[in-house]
Design a protein around this motif. Sequence first.
Motif, mmCIF file in Angstrom:
data_model
loop_
_atom_site.group_PDB
_atom_site.id
_atom_site.type_symbol
_atom_site.label_atom_id
_atom_site.label_comp_id
_atom_site.label_asym_id
_atom_site.label_seq_id
_atom_site.Cartn_x
_atom_site.Cartn_y
_atom_site.Cartn_z
ATOM 1 N N MET A 243 0.831 -1.208 0.000
ATOM 2 C CA MET A 243 0.000 0.000 0.000
ATOM 3 C C MET A 243 0.862 1.254 0.000
ATOM 4 O O MET A 243 0.580 2.218 -0.722
ATOM 5 N N VAL A 244 1.915 1.258 0.833
ATOM 6 C CA VAL A 244 2.806 2.418 0.857
ATOM 7 C C VAL A 244 3.414 2.639 -0.525
ATOM 8 O O VAL A 244 3.416 3.756 -1.056
ATOM 9 N N ASN A 245 3.934 1.577 -1.101
ATOM 10 C CA ASN A 245 4.576 1.693 -2.413
ATOM 11 C C ASN A 245 3.580 2.176 -3.465
ATOM 12 O O ASN A 245 3.871 3.085 -4.255
ATOM 13 N N ALA A 246 2.377 1.584 -3.466
ATOM 14 C CA ALA A 246 1.377 1.960 -4.465
ATOM 15 C C ALA A 246 0.960 3.410 -4.323
ATOM 16 O O ALA A 246 0.875 4.154 -5.311
ATOM 17 N N LEU A 247 0.696 3.846 -3.089
ATOM 18 C CA LEU A 247 0.261 5.225 -2.878
ATOM 19 C C LEU A 247 1.365 6.216 -3.241
ATOM 20 O O LEU A 247 1.108 7.256 -3.865
#
Length: 668
Positions: A243-247
């Motif tokens: 999620m961190v990477n995607a956001l």
Amino acid sequence: MIHINSTAYGGGVAELLHSLIPLSNALGVETQRLVMTPKDIRFFDVTKRIHNMLQGAEGQLSEEELAIYYGCLDDVADEINNSDLQADTNPNQWLLDELLPLTSAYRTIVCSLESYVPQRLPEGLNVSIAPPAIDPLTAKNAKMPADDAAQVIRSLGIDVSRPLVTQVSRFDVWKDPWGVIDAFRIARQTHPGLQLALLGLSQADDDPEGAAVLESVREHAANDPDIHMFFSPDGLLATNDQMVNALQTHSLVLVQKSTREGFGLTVSEGMWKGKPVIGGNVGGIRLQIVDGESGYLVDSAEEAGNRMAQLLDNPELRAAIGAAAQDRVRQRFLIPRLLHDYLQRYQREQHVDGNGTLPRLQHGIVSNYWLDREAGIEEYVESGQFICSDTIFAQCRRGGGRSLLAASKDKLRRLLGDDAHLAYSSEQPTPEAVAAAGEPPHVYSLEVNGWTIDSARVALQTEHYDLAFIATTDYAMHTYGPHHPESARHVAILDGAIGRLANDVPDVQLLITADHGMSDKRRMLHLPEILAKHGIGAQAIPIIKDQYVLHHSNLGGCIYVHLDDPRATADAVGVLLATDGVEDALPRDVAAQRFLLMPDRMGDVLVTGEQDVVFGDPGEISLPPGLRSHGSAHESTVPIIGFGGDFGGFAFHENRDLGRYVSERVLP
């Protein structure tokens, strides 16, 4: 080496250790991790209060809270002892006064920033500075394809067709999620389709306040459908790291609007993905972001909102700042650099004296050139009068041995030759040296080093010497890159001369090393001019400066800064660390400890540059095309070669260890 922290998962420290510990072990440094598991769960309530007080919150801990805290530390100490491990290990002043006595049990403390080094440390306590870093190979930081990122974003209920800004942080009062919402609302006035994501998945065990902060932020958001908040990992289709990477990958702009911040690894994580980051003008964020170049520093929600709108308006600006941000992280905030910091400290710990204190070498040599502030004069360091301790030549003479010093540059003869039985240079040769090797070539030539070695070889064949110190010149390395034909010719000259020395002198023990490496230099910074713009008067003294100017034009990657008012040291360090091209800026005492130097012969601040940077005054000299020089940390790796000696059981960590070997194992 043992790392101790209070949570197995969640938070920057836990994440960092997952990568750092196996990497350390892979390099042969036995490293372990201990996660504190307190018997009294109230320990985390106490540590959260300590965290807030170290950030500047007012108040004091009660006797009961102190008992809980120290009781848990005692349990950890017992666990370490039972495991046969040995640990090296504008805040609230009451808390500092309470906790600082704990440091007296250790030789060294490690801080992430110079400004975090507490005042009034116990006498003799050494300090290392090691800013945190990110692992670029983890799921959080590895490159994620845009389509994969968009798929994760859709699963979170965010419209991928509309612009998105994101802050990744715990729901914590110091991360100012309320201010982020206010900034978002300002930017949305000119960008009505804008969306905001606040990602603070609670995985850390040591943050009891997160739920309460989240509820307050939800009230501030007032059910705005364009504000997306994520606190619990339950029901989510992606991991926290994904999620961190995607956001961060999908967002146009990232925010870290902390009002107080130790370091803020999420800033480097976002910068590594090539995104412009708007950060609070505090703490470690200031170290990561160069304002206006690799991101923006802000002091209010209004500033943050205006910067957000500016970046959303200008794709070219976003791309330029994002590229600079990624490059800054590549240079300064990846995990190999952090491991290097720890290894340097580990190495220095091998040289402690009997009292557990790192010695400051009192030899007197801290540069080629120095400013004697007391006398008000500048001098070249080229005379034995600057030497404050015995040389290996003096030790050799005192033990009844004989020594030889042969140098290409005469400054080495004048500096070190007083106690040698025979000392000469190519510029001041003896008749015997000329008879042995012919007239010496010019000091600015490739051949001069071959002459110096050959003349010393003949001297060793002619008379008995217990020690020979042969010093060559680095003219060739300054002048030619490693792949230039003349560089290859110079190596062949050295190889031939060293081969003749090894073959012709019976039972010779050879130790070969270098002072430094060499790098191409393309940028020049004038630090007094930069400091003057901030109202700080200063004079800069090049460490590299000598009378052999054809080598390097007196331009190197390290310099001393003497301040008109030494009380401005902290301000000067802050300005210098925020300067693009400056890699490190260390107050005198910190630099003396790190590099084992004499403080009274140093400037107020020691500054090192990035690999392509030198320091100089454009009013005095222009940056020469094709300059190759040294002085920065990037030229600190050198070879150590031994031949013909018994080196078993002797640890060579630095080039100066060659002198230690001679002193301990060779000299009478």
